[in-house]
Design an enzyme around this catalytic site. Structure first.
Site, PDB file in Angstrom:
ATOM      1  N   ARG A  60       0.783  -1.245   0.000  1.00 38.08           N
ATOM      2  CA  ARG A  60       0.000   0.000   0.000  1.00 38.08           C
ATOM      3  C   ARG A  60       0.811   1.290   0.000  1.00 38.08           C
ATOM      4  O   ARG A  60       0.267   2.344  -0.327  1.00 38.08           O
ATOM      5  CB  ARG A  60      -0.963   0.031   1.189  1.00 38.08           C
ATOM      6  CG  ARG A  60      -1.933  -1.136   1.280  1.00 38.08           C
ATOM      7  CD  ARG A  60      -2.813  -1.268   0.068  1.00 38.08           C
ATOM      8  NE  ARG A  60      -3.907  -2.227   0.272  1.00 38.08           N
ATOM      9  CZ  ARG A  60      -4.522  -2.850  -0.705  1.00 38.08           C
ATOM     10  NH1 ARG A  60      -4.158  -2.659  -1.969  1.00 38.08           N
ATOM     11  NH2 ARG A  60      -5.515  -3.684  -0.432  1.00 38.08           N
ATOM     12  N   ASP A 303      -1.804 -12.783  -1.714  1.00 40.70           N
ATOM     13  CA  ASP A 303      -2.658 -11.656  -2.103  1.00 40.70           C
ATOM     14  C   ASP A 303      -3.041 -10.861  -0.861  1.00 40.70           C
ATOM     15  O   ASP A 303      -4.186 -10.415  -0.708  1.00 40.70           O
ATOM     16  CB  ASP A 303      -3.900 -12.123  -2.866  1.00 40.70           C
ATOM     17  CG  ASP A 303      -4.639 -10.970  -3.549  1.00 40.70           C
ATOM     18  OD1 ASP A 303      -4.089  -9.849  -3.601  1.00 40.70           O
ATOM     19  OD2 ASP A 303      -5.775 -11.177  -4.016  1.00 40.70           O
ATOM     20  N   HIS A 307      -6.866  -3.453   4.491  1.00 42.62           N
ATOM     21  CA  HIS A 307      -7.772  -2.309   4.390  1.00 42.62           C
ATOM     22  C   HIS A 307      -8.031  -1.756   5.784  1.00 42.62           C
ATOM     23  O   HIS A 307      -8.110  -2.525   6.754  1.00 42.62           O
ATOM     24  CB  HIS A 307      -9.106  -2.714   3.765  1.00 42.62           C
ATOM     25  CG  HIS A 307      -9.016  -3.094   2.328  1.00 42.62           C
ATOM     26  ND1 HIS A 307      -8.726  -2.193   1.332  1.00 42.62           N
ATOM     27  CD2 HIS A 307      -9.176  -4.303   1.700  1.00 42.62           C
ATOM     28  CE1 HIS A 307      -8.729  -2.808   0.161  1.00 42.62           C
ATOM     29  NE2 HIS A 307      -8.981  -4.091   0.356  1.00 42.62           N
TER      30      HIS A 307
END
Length: 428
Positions: A60, A303, A307
Site C-alpha cells: 500500500r 494476495d 484495508h
C-alpha cells in the site's frame, strides 16, 4: 560475526538435524553440532523451512499508509515466516515508473524485516491503454522482473501481446489478474446458487477462464512467460493443465483463502469475506487443492490485501475487496494441504519458497537448507493449534476471515541472512 545453532529441527519435515548459522550463511548441517559462543535455539522437533517467498503482496505504500506501510507489511511478513515479498503496483502513485519502484525497494532496504521486490505496472496508471516504462523499471536499482496490473486485468489483447513481447527480451514475466471486466460489471460474489438466493451480482467463472485461455495462447505465440494470479476455479485449473501439457511457459498461483473458504460464507453478509476473485464453490476448492498437490498450480501466494477498519466494517456493497494473509498463510496451508495428506513439508517448501523465488528471480531466497547457502530460514511449531487473534497482528489492518478460527502451526523464528527477525513468536 554472530553464530546461531538451531538444534534438533526437522529440516523440510525430515529427520532431526542441527543447523549452524555463521553470520549471513548456513555454515553446517548435521547431528551433534556445537559452536562456541553460538546462541542456541532448541527446535525440539519443529520443522525448519527455507524462508517463505510471497509473489503477491500489497504493501500500500506510497499512498495508502492508513492500510499498510512497507514497515508494517514486512513486519507482518516476518511474523508469517516470509523473508521476501513482491509488492504489487497498485499504489498511489502507481508503481509504473523507475522512480516509484525504487522508492518501494529502498523502503524495504531501510526497514530490514524482509526483502521487498517491487512489481511494476504493465500499463500507465493501471488504465490498460499504454505500456508503462517496463524497460526502465527493469534497469533501475529495483531490477524489476515481474509486472502486473493486479486489481485490474490487462484486458486488451494487443496490449497484453506487446507486454509479453517486451519482457521477453530480459526474461521478465507478466502476472495477469484474469478478469474480463465486461463480464463482471457490478459483481459482488461468485455467480452461482448462493448469489441467486442472496440477490447479489455474480462474478462468473468464465470471466477468469476466458482471460487465462487467451493469455496462455498469446504467451505460446510470443514465446514469453505468463503467470496467472490468484487462480480460483476448477475450469481455470483445466486450462492451465492443458497449457502445460503443450509446453506453454505458464505458471499459476492460488491463495490460502481459496484453498479453504467457500461462497457459502457470504450468506453471513460479513464483508470480511468479500474478495477478488470471489470465494468459489466447494468443488472449486477441492480442484485447487488437487492442482496444487500435483503441480498444475505452482505456488501459494497470499494476495495480502490490507484495508482500514472503515473500508470493511460497512454494508456488503460498499465494502472494499480483500483480506490480509501474510500472518496466517502457512497455517492455512498446513490445514488444507499437509494435515490432509496432499503435501508434505518438502512440498510446502517447494510451493511457498523454492518455486516463487524461481518465478520472481528472488536472488538468495528459495535456496536449499544446506551449508554455504544464505541463512534465510523459518522455524515452525507444527504441533501448535489455536484461534486466530487479529489483535496480535503486526499488519496495520485486521481484515482477516479467520478471526476466532482454530488453525494449526505457528511460526516461532524467522532469520533473514542470519539475523533473527522473529524470536519465540515475537518480532525483534
Amino acid at each position: 560475526m554472530s553464530k546461531t545453532l538451531i538444534r534438533g529441527a526437522k529440516v523440510l519435515g525430515g529427520e532431526a538435524r542441527d543447523v549452524l548459522i555463521d553470520g549471513e550463511t548456513i555454515a553446517e548441517v548435521g547431528t551433534g553440532l556445537s559452536a562456541e559462543g553460538a546462541e542456541v535455539v532448541e527446535a525440539g522437533g519443529k520443522v525448519l523451512l527455507p524462508g517463505l517467498v510471497d509473489l503477491h503482496t500489497h504493501l500500500r505504500e506510497p499512498g495508502r499508509e492508513d492500510s499498510e506501510t512497507v514497515l508494517t507489511g514486512t513486519r507482518a511478513a516476518a511474523s508469517g515466516g516470509y523473508t521476501s515479498v513482491f509488492a504489487m503496483a497498485n499504489t498511489f502513485p502507481v508503481a509504473d515508473t523507475a522512480g516509484v519502484v525504487e522508492q518501494v525497494w529502498r523502503l524495504g532496504k531501510e526497514h530490514g524485516y524482509c526483502d521487498v521486490q517491487p512489481i511494476g505496472a504493465v500499463t500507465v496508471g493501471l488504465e490498460g491503454q499504454k505500456l508503462a516504462e517496463l524497460g526502465a523499471m527493469h534497469e533501475s536499482a529495483a531490477a524489476v522482473t515481474v509486472f502486473s496490473d493486479d486489481g485490474k486485468c490487462v484486458h486488451d489483447a494487443v496490449i497484453m501481446r506487446r507486454a509479453l513481447e517486451y519482457v521477453k527480451a530480459f526474461g521478465g514475466v507478466i502476472a495477469q489478474h484474469a478478469q474480463e471486466p465486461r463480464l463482471t460489471e457490478g459483481a459482488q460474489m461468485n455467480e452461482g446458487v448462493v448469489s441467486a438466493e442472496l440477490g447479489l451480482g455474480g462474478w462468473p467463472a468464465v470471466a477468469e477462464e476466458s482471460i487465462i485461455a487467451r493469455d496462455v495462447l498469446l504467451a505460446d505465440h510470443v514465446g514469453s512467460r505468463v503467470h496467472i494470479c490468484h487462480l480460483s476455479t476448477a475450469g481455470s485449473v483445466e486450462i492451465v493443465r492443458w497449457a502445460k501439457s503443450r509446453g506453454i511457459d505458464v505458471t499459476a498461483e492460488v491463495t490460502p483463502h481459496h484453498l479453504l473458504l467457500t461462497d457459502e460464507l457470504v450468506r453471513t453478509y460479513n464483508p470480511v469475506y468479500k474478495v477478488n476473485p470471489p470465494l468459489r464453490t466447494e468443488r472449486d476448492v477441492m480442484a485447487l487443492r488437487e492442482a496444487l498437490a500435483d503441480g498444475t498450480i505452482d505456488i501459494v501466494a497470499t494476495d495480502h490485501a490490507p484495508h482500514p477498519h472503515e473500508d470493511k466494517d460497512c454494508e456488503w456493497a460498499a465494502a472494499a475487496m480483500g483480506m490480509v494473509g501474510l500472518e496466517t498463510a502457512l497455517s492455512v496451508v498446513q490445514e488444507t494441504m499437509v494435515d490432509t495428506g496432499l503435501l508434505d513439508w518438502a512440498g510446502v517448501a517447494d510451493r511457498m519458497s523454492f518455486t516463487p523465488a524461481r518465478i520472481g528471480r528472488a536472488g538468495g531466497h528459495g535456496r536449499p537448507v544446506s551449508a554455504g547457502e544464505p541463512a534465510n530460514l523459518t522455524l515452525v511449531d507444527t504441533a501448535y493449534r489455536g484461534p486466530v487473534d487479529p489483535a496480535g497482528f503486526a499488519s496495520r489492518s485486521r481484515n482477516t476471515p479467520y478471526e476466532g478460527r482454530e488453525l494449526p502451526g505457528r511460526v516461532t523464528h524467522t532469520w533473514l541472512r542470519g539475523k533473527a527477525t522473529l524470536v519465540d513468536g515475537k518480532l525483534t
